[in-house]
Scaffold this active site. Structure first.
Site, PDB file in Angstrom:
ATOM      1  N   TYR A   1      37.413  43.183  41.157  1.00 17.69           N
ATOM      2  CA  TYR A   1      38.250  44.037  40.313  1.00 17.69           C
ATOM      3  C   TYR A   1      39.605  43.392  40.020  1.00 17.69           C
ATOM      4  CZ  TYR A   1      39.485  48.595  38.284  1.00 17.69           C
ATOM      5  OH  TYR A   1      39.844  49.597  37.440  1.00 17.69           O
TER       6      TYR A   1
ATOM      7  N   GLU B   1      41.531  39.973  32.183  1.00 19.31           N
ATOM      8  CA  GLU B   1      41.729  40.785  30.984  1.00 19.31           C
ATOM      9  C   GLU B   1      43.172  40.718  30.513  1.00 19.31           C
ATOM     10  OE1 GLU B   1      40.405  44.886  31.409  1.00 19.31           O
ATOM     11  OE2 GLU B   1      38.790  44.218  32.727  1.00 19.31           O
TER      12      GLU B   1
END
Length: 171
Positions: free
Chosen positions: A86, A93
């Protein structure tokens, strides 16, 4: 995923699943795929690998759990792999979005300018910049929720209990 959450097949919020899907679709289609300069960067690869490995763990876990045949190691992996996947996925991102903002601004992508029939303006590059500021806070909400789920799922199986610790001291 959104439908699964909405129908109760998976124990999560359809609203948070929708926002995560929207964020991922944005990062993938408008940046990693939509901006040629970003397509071959390591951040695109890392993002896709993190997403893919996470799904390759999660969906077999869901299926085997529904069949009441999930091995303990897969449960452990399901609730542990996110600790690395994560953060690396989110950082990837964010880097892609950050590196893509100049291209979005230069090519005036996805923005709406006035005057127009809706009397509405939208600066997509500015929106991404605001989202980059909010990303860590939004991410922490999801990550801390996953940490609580991990403690709930793995707490009894994978952590030393007070009784076990006391019996070790007696030895």
């Amino acid at each position: 995923e959104i439908i699964h959450a909405g129908t109760g097949i998976v124990p999560s919020s359809p609203i948070s699943n929708f926002w995560q899907w929207l964020g991922r679709a944005n990062a993938l289609f408008k940046f990693a795929v939509g901006i040629p300069e970003l397509q071959l960067q390591i951040w695109s690869v890392l993002m896709l690998v993190c997403w893919s490995v996470g799904e390759m763990i999660r969906y077999p876990w869901y299926g085997l759990t529904l069949l009441d045949a999930c091995p303990h190691w897969l449960t452990w992996l399901r609730y542990t792999a996110f600790l690395v996947l994560y953060p690396v996925g989110v950082i990837s991102e964010m880097v892609l979005l950050y590196r893509g903002v100049p291209y979005v601004r230069q090519h005036d992508l996805y923005s709406i300018h006035m005057p127009n029939k809706w009397n509405f303006a939208w600066d997509y590059a500015l929106f991404i910049q605001v989202m980059l500021v909010l990303y860590p806070y939004l991410w922490w909400g999801n990550f801390s929720s996953l940490l609580r789920q991990r403690k709930k799922k793995l707490g009894k199986q994978w952590h030393v209990t007070d009784e076990a610790a006391a019996s070790r001291k007696e030895l």
